[in-house]
Motif scaffolding. Structure first.
Motif, short mmCIF file in Angstrom:
data_model
loop_
_atom_site.label_atom_id
_atom_site.label_comp_id
_atom_site.label_asym_id
_atom_site.label_seq_id
_atom_site.Cartn_x
_atom_site.Cartn_y
_atom_site.Cartn_z
N GLU A 30 19.04 -48.90 -80.50
CA GLU A 30 18.55 -48.82 -79.13
C GLU A 30 18.56 -50.21 -78.48
OE1 GLU A 30 14.74 -46.94 -79.32
OE2 GLU A 30 15.57 -44.96 -78.85
N SER A 32 20.52 -53.05 -77.44
CA SER A 32 21.94 -53.25 -77.17
C SER A 32 22.47 -54.55 -77.75
CB SER A 32 22.20 -53.22 -75.66
OG SER A 32 21.47 -54.24 -75.01
N ILE A 60 19.99 -43.86 -75.74
CA ILE A 60 21.24 -44.51 -76.14
C ILE A 60 22.42 -43.56 -76.00
CG2 ILE A 60 20.07 -46.07 -77.74
CD1 ILE A 60 21.06 -44.36 -80.03
#
Length: 347
Positions: A30, A32, A60
């Motif tokens: 989750e 990034s 996500i």
């Protein structure tokens, strides 16, 4: 063959889908920023992963692929290993789910073996529901030892704390029969090599814990420490390896003595894992040292009691990804120095 230190492809076996494995995997990515470090490839099915994602209220984006040559950097790749739907009953032991766990694990191991992924991180399995005529191994490590070159050694890692095992999944009443000079020598050499190439420690110091209380008290509480461990350790030390012991295990960790060594070798499973898990506070990683490929996993199990509730702590899995990446890079550096020793002098 290792080809780069950037854009490392991290293969992930999904483990027991009724446990917390898929939850900790999705929570890990989750963030990034993880995709700047590596490219994940989850061996499962995009439909089942989307269901789990929805159950977790995760936002996500998953990228389904049908072939491993379709892997895209910057995406959370889901390799569609099967097409059929899977019925989940989160928090329960299910032999059918065990079959999918092994399908994911064996396929990801083959991809690792073939160089299609760079490292493997395995989510937790249930050692009972994975057993079948096709898979008769007590867990991940034994299968990896068969499929990959080397001598597998279970090593628990958290920061500078590294605990290896002379014997791992062996009944306690059989441990002493496994302790031979050949086994002790092989395990110490394996952990020494791993500390050098995987952790960039040039002259590692290794401690070995005794088998019996107080290392046998001169034979009063068993003679294995004096008759097997001590002479073998001395022989290895005299050949140039900085290995010490055996040390009485009861006070070794509580006194902080472990901090003086780059690795500690326990004679049996719980002797090493109980203090390790007490000290690692849920951030520990299980690393399979001694193989020609890299595999890590979180230091916990399926946790059926909290599966599907969104309560699972993903730190151990995230640390397993980090460690796999670090070791991959360390091996590249070690390989470069081995091929050109002048590089080490220039540094």
């Amino acid at each position: 063959m290792m080809k780069r230190a950037e854009n490392i492809i991290v293969g992930i076996s999904i483990g027991d889908l009724n446990g917390i494995g898929s939850e900790v995997v999705l929570k890990t990515f989750e963030d990034s920023r993880m995709l700047e470090l590596c490219t994940p490839v989850i061996f499962a099915n995009v439909k089942i992963m989307s269901f789990i994602k929805k159950n977790l209220d995760s936002t996500i984006i998953l990228h389904g692929i049908d072939k491993l040559d379709q892997i895209l950097p910057g995406k959370i790749n889901i390799f569609n290993l099967w097409k059929e739907g899977v019925d989940l009953n989160l928090g329960t032991n299910d032999e059918k789910i065990g079959e999918y766990a092994i399908k994911s694990f064996t396929a990801s191991t083959k991809a690792l073996k073939d160089g299609l992924i760079d490292v493997l991180v395995t989510a937790p399995i249930n050692k009972y529901n994975i057993q079948s005529e096709e898979f008769k191994f007590p867990g991940h490590t034994d299968y990896l030892n068969q499929e990959l070159d080397g001598n597998a050694l279970m090593m628990m890692v958290q920061g500078n704390l590294r605990v290896g095992l002379l014997t791992d999944h062996v009944p306690l009443n059989k441990v002493s029969s496994y302790l031979t000079e050949a086994l002790i020598t092989k395990k110490i050499e394996t952990i020494k090599k791993s500390l050098i190439q995987d952790f960039s420690i040039n002259k590692p110091k290794i401690a070995v814990l005794g088998l019996n209380p107080h290392c046998g008290d001169g034979g009063v509480i068993g003679n294995e420490d004096d008759s097997i461990l001590k002479p073998t350790i001395e022989k290895i030390f005299n050949k140039g390896t900085l290995v010490f012991g055996p040390f009485a295990a009861d006070g070794f960790f509580g006194s902080g003595q472990y901090e003086k060594y780059d690795a500690i070798i326990a004679t049996y499973h719980d002797q090493g894992l109980i203090p390790f898990k007490t000290l690692s506070f849920g951030n520990g990683v299980n690393y399979t040292a001694g193989l020609n490929k890299i595999r890590t996993s979180p230091d916990h199990g399926t946790a059926y009691d909290i599966a599907g509730k969104g309560q699972a702590d993903y730190n151990s899995f995230k640390e397993a990804v980090y460690l796999a990446i670090d070791i991959y890079r360390s091996r590249i550096q070690h390989s470069e120095i081995s091929e050109n020793p002048l590089k080490a002098k220039e540094k």
